[in-house]
Design a protein around this motif. Structure first.
Motif, PDB file in Angstrom:
ATOM      1  N   ASN A  19       0.820  -1.167  -0.066  1.00 37.97           N
ATOM      2  CA  ASN A  19       0.006   0.076   0.039  1.00 37.97           C
ATOM      3  C   ASN A  19       0.939   1.185   0.061  1.00 37.97           C
ATOM      4  O   ASN A  19       2.189   1.269  -0.021  1.00 37.97           O
ATOM      5  CB  ASN A  19      -0.841   0.048   1.181  1.00 37.97           C
ATOM      6  CG  ASN A  19      -0.365  -0.294   2.262  1.00 37.97           C
ATOM      7  OD1 ASN A  19       0.825   0.413   2.672  1.00 37.97           O
ATOM      8  ND2 ASN A  19      -0.672  -0.880   3.595  1.00 37.97           N
ATOM      9  N   ASP A  20       0.252   2.278   0.086  1.00 40.46           N
ATOM     10  CA  ASP A  20       1.077   3.556   0.046  1.00 40.46           C
ATOM     11  C   ASP A  20       2.212   3.409   1.321  1.00 40.46           C
ATOM     12  O   ASP A  20       3.376   4.368   1.045  1.00 40.46           O
ATOM     13  CB  ASP A  20      -0.059   4.767   0.140  1.00 40.46           C
ATOM     14  CG  ASP A  20      -0.627   5.072  -0.953  1.00 40.46           C
ATOM     15  OD1 ASP A  20      -0.197   4.370  -1.855  1.00 40.46           O
ATOM     16  OD2 ASP A  20      -1.642   5.944  -0.778  1.00 40.46           O
ATOM     17  N   TYR A  21       1.820   3.089   2.463  1.00 42.42           N
ATOM     18  CA  TYR A  21       2.656   3.221   3.426  1.00 42.42           C
ATOM     19  C   TYR A  21       4.002   2.376   3.365  1.00 42.42           C
ATOM     20  O   TYR A  21       4.937   2.929   3.546  1.00 42.42           O
ATOM     21  CB  TYR A  21       1.886   2.874   4.853  1.00 42.42           C
ATOM     22  CG  TYR A  21       3.095   3.330   5.871  1.00 42.42           C
ATOM     23  CD1 TYR A  21       3.772   4.349   6.246  1.00 42.42           C
ATOM     24  CD2 TYR A  21       2.869   2.259   7.163  1.00 42.42           C
ATOM     25  CE1 TYR A  21       4.434   4.413   7.272  1.00 42.42           C
ATOM     26  CE2 TYR A  21       3.530   2.595   8.207  1.00 42.42           C
ATOM     27  CZ  TYR A  21       4.558   3.675   8.391  1.00 42.42           C
ATOM     28  OH  TYR A  21       5.146   3.926   9.317  1.00 42.42           O
ATOM     29  N   THR A 175     -11.287   2.335   6.468  1.00 50.35           N
ATOM     30  CA  THR A 175     -10.171   3.120   5.864  1.00 50.35           C
ATOM     31  C   THR A 175     -10.092   4.527   6.318  1.00 50.35           C
ATOM     32  O   THR A 175      -9.255   4.996   5.870  1.00 50.35           O
ATOM     33  CB  THR A 175     -10.492   3.028   4.085  1.00 50.35           C
ATOM     34  OG1 THR A 175     -11.703   3.504   3.965  1.00 50.35           O
ATOM     35  CG2 THR A 175     -10.516   1.576   3.967  1.00 50.35           C
ATOM     36  N   THR A 176     -11.004   5.065   6.919  1.00 52.48           N
ATOM     37  CA  THR A 176     -11.170   6.573   7.453  1.00 52.48           C
ATOM     38  C   THR A 176     -10.742   6.684   8.986  1.00 52.48           C
ATOM     39  O   THR A 176     -11.290   5.628   9.576  1.00 52.48           O
ATOM     40  CB  THR A 176     -12.206   7.383   7.104  1.00 52.48           C
ATOM     41  OG1 THR A 176     -13.240   6.656   7.662  1.00 52.48           O
ATOM     42  CG2 THR A 176     -12.398   7.428   5.552  1.00 52.48           C
ATOM     43  N   HIS A 240       5.484  11.216   6.650  1.00 49.58           N
ATOM     44  CA  HIS A 240       4.250  10.385   6.141  1.00 49.58           C
ATOM     45  C   HIS A 240       3.213  10.581   7.330  1.00 49.58           C
ATOM     46  O   HIS A 240       3.516  10.224   8.541  1.00 49.58           O
ATOM     47  CB  HIS A 240       4.744   8.888   5.827  1.00 49.58           C
ATOM     48  CG  HIS A 240       3.560   8.040   5.453  1.00 49.58           C
ATOM     49  ND1 HIS A 240       2.988   8.117   3.978  1.00 49.58           N
ATOM     50  CD2 HIS A 240       2.624   7.474   6.221  1.00 49.58           C
ATOM     51  CE1 HIS A 240       2.394   7.054   4.017  1.00 49.58           C
ATOM     52  NE2 HIS A 240       1.902   6.810   5.326  1.00 49.58           N
ATOM     53  N   ARG A 241       1.925  10.404   6.777  1.00 49.38           N
ATOM     54  CA  ARG A 241       0.899  10.128   7.719  1.00 49.38           C
ATOM     55  C   ARG A 241      -0.292   9.553   6.906  1.00 49.38           C
ATOM     56  O   ARG A 241      -0.723  10.221   5.952  1.00 49.38           O
ATOM     57  CB  ARG A 241       0.389  11.603   8.318  1.00 49.38           C
ATOM     58  CG  ARG A 241      -0.642  11.798   9.403  1.00 49.38           C
ATOM     59  CD  ARG A 241      -0.957  12.926   9.861  1.00 49.38           C
ATOM     60  NE  ARG A 241      -2.087  13.101  10.640  1.00 49.38           N
ATOM     61  CZ  ARG A 241      -2.637  14.173  11.328  1.00 49.38           C
ATOM     62  NH1 ARG A 241      -2.163  15.371  11.018  1.00 49.38           N
ATOM     63  NH2 ARG A 241      -3.888  14.146  12.110  1.00 49.38           N
ATOM     64  N   SER A 242      -0.658   8.560   7.650  1.00 44.84           N
ATOM     65  CA  SER A 242      -1.952   7.616   7.029  1.00 44.84           C
ATOM     66  C   SER A 242      -2.383   6.905   8.143  1.00 44.84           C
ATOM     67  O   SER A 242      -1.807   7.023   9.292  1.00 44.84           O
ATOM     68  CB  SER A 242      -1.504   7.081   5.642  1.00 44.84           C
ATOM     69  OG  SER A 242      -0.494   6.041   6.084  1.00 44.84           O
ATOM     70  N   TYR A 243      -3.707   6.406   7.984  1.00 45.75           N
ATOM     71  CA  TYR A 243      -3.997   5.606   8.876  1.00 45.75           C
ATOM     72  C   TYR A 243      -4.674   4.293   8.297  1.00 45.75           C
ATOM     73  O   TYR A 243      -5.072   4.030   7.270  1.00 45.75           O
ATOM     74  CB  TYR A 243      -5.626   6.431   9.503  1.00 45.75           C
ATOM     75  CG  TYR A 243      -5.079   7.577  10.462  1.00 45.75           C
ATOM     76  CD1 TYR A 243      -4.648   7.601  11.620  1.00 45.75           C
ATOM     77  CD2 TYR A 243      -4.769   8.795   9.530  1.00 45.75           C
ATOM     78  CE1 TYR A 243      -4.439   8.722  12.344  1.00 45.75           C
ATOM     79  CE2 TYR A 243      -4.514   9.947  10.189  1.00 45.75           C
ATOM     80  CZ  TYR A 243      -4.187   9.973  11.502  1.00 45.75           C
ATOM     81  OH  TYR A 243      -3.612  10.975  12.212  1.00 45.75           O
ATOM     82  N   GLN A 244      -4.861   3.318   9.576  1.00 45.56           N
ATOM     83  CA  GLN A 244      -5.224   2.013   9.278  1.00 45.56           C
ATOM     84  C   GLN A 244      -6.213   1.516  10.308  1.00 45.56           C
ATOM     85  O   GLN A 244      -6.145   2.060  11.585  1.00 45.56           O
ATOM     86  CB  GLN A 244      -4.330   0.934   9.085  1.00 45.56           C
ATOM     87  CG  GLN A 244      -4.519  -0.244   8.345  1.00 45.56           C
ATOM     88  CD  GLN A 244      -3.515  -1.319   8.171  1.00 45.56           C
ATOM     89  OE1 GLN A 244      -2.414  -1.382   8.936  1.00 45.56           O
ATOM     90  NE2 GLN A 244      -3.624  -1.794   7.022  1.00 45.56           N
ATOM     91  N   SER A 249      -2.520   4.842  13.706  1.00 46.79           N
ATOM     92  CA  SER A 249      -1.886   6.036  12.575  1.00 46.79           C
ATOM     93  C   SER A 249      -0.606   5.300  12.274  1.00 46.79           C
ATOM     94  O   SER A 249       0.223   4.568  12.938  1.00 46.79           O
ATOM     95  CB  SER A 249      -1.418   7.275  13.462  1.00 46.79           C
ATOM     96  OG  SER A 249      -0.644   6.951  14.722  1.00 46.79           O
ATOM     97  N   HIS A 250      -0.183   5.736  10.894  1.00 45.17           N
ATOM     98  CA  HIS A 250       1.173   5.446  10.634  1.00 45.17           C
ATOM     99  C   HIS A 250       1.736   6.999  10.162  1.00 45.17           C
ATOM    100  O   HIS A 250       1.434   7.536   9.233  1.00 45.17           O
ATOM    101  CB  HIS A 250       0.712   4.700   8.986  1.00 45.17           C
ATOM    102  CG  HIS A 250       0.278   3.396   9.132  1.00 45.17           C
ATOM    103  ND1 HIS A 250      -0.376   2.907   8.085  1.00 45.17           N
ATOM    104  CD2 HIS A 250       0.475   2.501  10.117  1.00 45.17           C
ATOM    105  CE1 HIS A 250      -0.522   1.602   8.354  1.00 45.17           C
ATOM    106  NE2 HIS A 250      -0.145   1.392   9.701  1.00 45.17           N
TER     107      HIS A 250
END
Length: 255
Positions: A19-21, A175-176, A240-244, A249-250
């Motif tokens: 995935n993106d992360y 996903t949010t 980087h900042r994303s979530y799962q 948090s990533h």
């Protein structure tokens, strides 16, 4: 010279995801090429800072349950480095930080999940270090400060943990991110990037939703250590900042 990094290691399944992360971490490893790695992992807790002392290959530890069989087949055969471990121990003790050695422990998933994405060839010596979640953030930062010049020797210090990391409130398949997770991380990112250390050291009382985001401090401790080990006058970078799963948090910082 290499920077210091805080890396959210997420769920163990990160090791087998695309995935993106995971792609970000793979690219990060291509950009930063250290001679050795010192990694503080949230999954090794001890009252006294404990350092892996070995030159041979680490055992891969599967310190998780109920995940896909593919994960339990993975190996990360990195070697240790007694010379780097001795350097770390000496620097800590010079700064009056108690430390001891461990000759047997393997790499837990807080270490190998991150490292196999960054450096899949396992060809960089690794020194794994424990955390004490009961020390206050200011003391965690001091542990990092004791190792501040390792980057000048091309030794990469990594804090492997997580910011928002509430496993009891995970929303599988979501996903949010949950709004309270985002609010906590917004506060944290602002205080890290602008080096608001006095407030940051009291995040438990000042950050919104801190008790929800950080039910136990062991995963946020590596952030303070990595921060302390970075360049003193450098503005931290959010890479980087994303979530799962809604609440996991990533986040990756460079110091």
């Amino acid at each position: 010279m290499v920077p210091s990094l805080f890396i959210s290691h997420g769920a163990p399944t990160l090791a087998i995801e695309d995935n993106d992360y995971t792609q970000f971490l793979q690219n990060l490893g291509r950009r930063i090429t250290p001679k050795a790695i010192v990694i503080f992992t949230a999954h090794w807790e001890s009252e006294i800072t404990t350092i892996s002392f070995k030159d041979d290959v680490y055992e891969t530890i599967y310190d998780f349950y109920g995940f896909p069989e593919e994960l339990y087949m993975m190996k990360y055969p990195a070697t240790g480095s007694i010379s780097i471990a001795s350097m770390v121990e000496e620097k800590l003790k010079i700064h009056d930080i108690p430390a001891k050695s461990d000759e047997k422990r393997g790499l837990d998933h807080g270490s190998w999940v991150v490292l196999q994405l960054l450096y899949p060839n396992a060809d960089i010596p690794v020194v794994q270090v424990s955390v004490n979640p009961y020390l206050i953030p200011k003391e965690q930062f001091k542990i990092g400060e004791a190792l501040r010049d390792l980057g000048e020797k091309d030794i990469l210090v990594i804090g492997s943990g997580g910011t928002s990391h509430n496993l009891r409130m995970i929303k599988w398949g979501q996903t949010t991110p949950e709004p309270w997770t985002v609010a906590f991380d917004d506060w944290l990112v602002d205080h890290v990037q602008n080096r608001k250390l006095d407030s940051l050291f009291h995040y438990e009382k000042l950050a919104p939703n801190a008790r929800l985001a950080v039910p136990r401090p062991e995963h946020i401790v590596p952030l303070f250590i990595a921060f302390g080990s970075g360049e003193e006058n450098k503005q931290p970078k959010l890479l980087h900042r994303s979530y799962q799963f809604g609440t996991l948090s990533h986040i990756v910082f460079e110091f």
